[in-house]
Design an enzyme around this catalytic site. Sequence first.
Site, PDB file in Angstrom:
ATOM      1  CB  SER A  94      27.800  48.941  43.533  1.00 57.55           C
ATOM      2  OG  SER A  94      26.743  48.049  43.285  1.00 57.55           O
ATOM      3  N   PRO A 105      21.215  45.239  55.810  1.00 55.53           N
ATOM      4  CG  PRO A 105      21.364  45.025  58.119  1.00 55.53           C
ATOM      5  CD  PRO A 105      20.691  45.827  57.051  1.00 55.53           C
ATOM      6  CE  LYS A 110      31.497  47.983  45.504  1.00 58.92           C
ATOM      7  NZ  LYS A 110      32.753  48.316  44.828  1.00 58.92           N
TER       8      LYS A 110
HETATM    9  P1  NAP Z   1      36.765  43.298  39.048  1.00 58.60           P
HETATM   10  O1  NAP Z   1      37.004  42.558  37.765  1.00 58.60           O
HETATM   11  O2  NAP Z   1      36.332  42.507  40.237  1.00 58.60           O
HETATM   12  O3  NAP Z   1      38.087  44.136  39.368  1.00 58.60           O
HETATM   13  C1  NAP Z   1      38.457  44.552  40.651  1.00 58.60           C
HETATM   14  C2  NAP Z   1      39.924  44.860  40.561  1.00 58.60           C
HETATM   15  O4  NAP Z   1      40.407  45.357  41.800  1.00 58.60           O
HETATM   16  C3  NAP Z   1      40.777  43.627  40.220  1.00 58.60           C
HETATM   17  O5  NAP Z   1      41.618  43.940  39.131  1.00 58.60           O
HETATM   18  C4  NAP Z   1      41.603  43.418  41.480  1.00 58.60           C
HETATM   19  O6  NAP Z   1      42.877  42.892  41.209  1.00 58.60           O
HETATM   20  C5  NAP Z   1      41.707  44.819  42.006  1.00 58.60           C
HETATM   21  N1  NAP Z   1      42.061  44.824  43.415  1.00 58.60           N
HETATM   22  C6  NAP Z   1      41.402  44.210  44.424  1.00 58.60           C
HETATM   23  N2  NAP Z   1      42.066  44.401  45.580  1.00 58.60           N
HETATM   24  C7  NAP Z   1      43.151  45.158  45.285  1.00 58.60           C
HETATM   25  C8  NAP Z   1      44.209  45.673  46.046  1.00 58.60           C
HETATM   26  N3  NAP Z   1      44.307  45.466  47.367  1.00 58.60           N
HETATM   27  N4  NAP Z   1      45.176  46.409  45.424  1.00 58.60           N
HETATM   28  C9  NAP Z   1      45.110  46.634  44.094  1.00 58.60           C
HETATM   29  N5  NAP Z   1      44.118  46.164  43.312  1.00 58.60           N
HETATM   30  C10 NAP Z   1      43.153  45.430  43.901  1.00 58.60           C
HETATM   31  O7  NAP Z   1      35.738  44.483  38.797  1.00 58.60           O
HETATM   32  P2  NAP Z   1      34.360  44.463  37.979  1.00 58.60           P
HETATM   33  O8  NAP Z   1      33.612  43.191  38.197  1.00 58.60           O
HETATM   34  O9  NAP Z   1      34.648  44.875  36.598  1.00 58.60           O
HETATM   35  O10 NAP Z   1      33.562  45.597  38.779  1.00 58.60           O
HETATM   36  C11 NAP Z   1      33.944  46.959  38.665  1.00 58.60           C
HETATM   37  C12 NAP Z   1      33.278  47.752  39.801  1.00 58.60           C
HETATM   38  O11 NAP Z   1      31.860  47.719  39.630  1.00 58.60           O
HETATM   39  C13 NAP Z   1      33.544  47.197  41.186  1.00 58.60           C
HETATM   40  O12 NAP Z   1      33.644  48.269  42.091  1.00 58.60           O
HETATM   41  C14 NAP Z   1      32.285  46.396  41.488  1.00 58.60           C
HETATM   42  O13 NAP Z   1      32.064  46.247  42.877  1.00 58.60           O
HETATM   43  C15 NAP Z   1      31.244  47.284  40.856  1.00 58.60           C
HETATM   44  N6  NAP Z   1      29.956  46.650  40.508  1.00 58.60           N
HETATM   45  C16 NAP Z   1      29.878  45.349  40.140  1.00 58.60           C
HETATM   46  C17 NAP Z   1      28.661  44.811  39.761  1.00 58.60           C
HETATM   47  C18 NAP Z   1      28.529  43.394  39.278  1.00 58.60           C
HETATM   48  O14 NAP Z   1      27.448  43.028  38.772  1.00 58.60           O
HETATM   49  N7  NAP Z   1      29.554  42.594  39.374  1.00 58.60           N
HETATM   50  C19 NAP Z   1      27.511  45.611  39.786  1.00 58.60           C
HETATM   51  C20 NAP Z   1      27.628  46.949  40.134  1.00 58.60           C
HETATM   52  C21 NAP Z   1      28.870  47.468  40.487  1.00 58.60           C
HETATM   53  P3  NAP Z   1      43.157  41.296  41.433  1.00 58.60           P
HETATM   54  O15 NAP Z   1      41.950  40.585  40.868  1.00 58.60           O
HETATM   55  O16 NAP Z   1      44.401  41.069  40.666  1.00 58.60           O
HETATM   56  O17 NAP Z   1      43.288  41.132  42.913  1.00 58.60           O
END
Ligand code: NAP
Length: 373
Positions: free
Chosen positions: A241, A251, A267
Amino acid sequence: WNLLSILLAVTVRSSLAFTFSGGYSPILQSIGAHRASLCHGGSAFQLDSALAARRASTHARPLDFGRKQSLRMLMDVPKQVLVTGASGKTGFFTFKKLRELEKEFFTKGLVHSEKGAKKLQSIGASLGDSSAIKQSNKKLRDMGMVAEDEDPDIYIGDIVTKEGLDEAIQGCDALVILTSGVPKLRKREIFKSILAKLIGQQRLPKFYYDQMPEQVDWIGCRNQIDAAKAAGVGHIVLVSSMGVSPQKNTPENILNKLGDGNILVWKAKAEEYLKASGVPYSIVHPGGLLNKPGGERELVFGVDDELLDDYEKRGATRAIPRADVASVVVECLRHPDAVRNKSFDVVSKAPGQGTPTTDMAALFRAIPSAAPH
Ligand code: NAP
């Protein structure tokens, strides 16, 4: 030249078959994967021999990555890739795009639940044969008949407990890490925040995690890196991210405050671990993720969170569609040399501003490599 390369490929193929139990077996595994991926509608015989080759190589010593790549190119064999978090929002886009490129990639997905597996099955991925079918196959084999088990494309597991991880990563050339702690919101929190707004107060809703970022984004990520290293994986693409740089990762950062998870802190720790692992890596730091169509925007690349301050000067927004992040990941896998040991940020311009990005390789090359760790 065509005749010469065919002869060469046939020679290499036979010598690989000859040294089946030696260090070349991982390449046979990939050939098997390639055939398996090409014969969804093909003959059972093709599938059987492909899977036999894959299975036979499961316990083999990993082949040196440089040699493996050369052989792979020579033989036009797809890269084997594991996408973790494959049923997540960006993970699924990535898994789907890679599966569509079946001549280039043989793609497996690690999901966290049966529900996640169903999502991958909806686009034709398989959980492999059930244990009942495997048992009956075994009986047929004992009777001298050909009955191969179908290997899975989908693995159900947990990156924190490591369940399913080692098995899923076997034979892979590349790993895409798209797992993350997922901040969640209880309905009553939304209600309380709306109520506060109505009476003119600012209130940040309280989030919670099922599994804290320390577990998923640090320990789970470290487990994946360790498993990949042990399996001889040659490239790890980690989707992290923006906001992880020391200047922004404070923090007070709102992302760290969500559910008291300090998600950016964990991260950043995982990124450091990856950089020190010795496995070639590419770290992608997307801006805010959007559920909007991909391929319609110009992407803007940067490093060290500078874009958080100067995105407007560069005519960009702070956000990027998830589908475009998936394309960035795919292009990283296609151009490993251009993104080798690089860590970069990416956002997008608004649709209609600029020209939609198609050729990422040149943009990747312009990104400076990280200093050796
Ligand atoms: P997401 O939909 O939240 O997907 C995360 C995945 O990780 C889910 O499929 C989840 O499965 C899996 N997961 C979590 N714990 C696990 C475990 N213990 N074992 C196996 N699988 C596990 O992701 P996203 O929102 O597309 O984000 C993708 C990435 O970009 C992430 O790293 C996020 O932090 C980063 N990001 C997000 C934003 C934002 O605006 N949201 C901005 C910048 C970067 P389950 O749901 O089935 O548990």
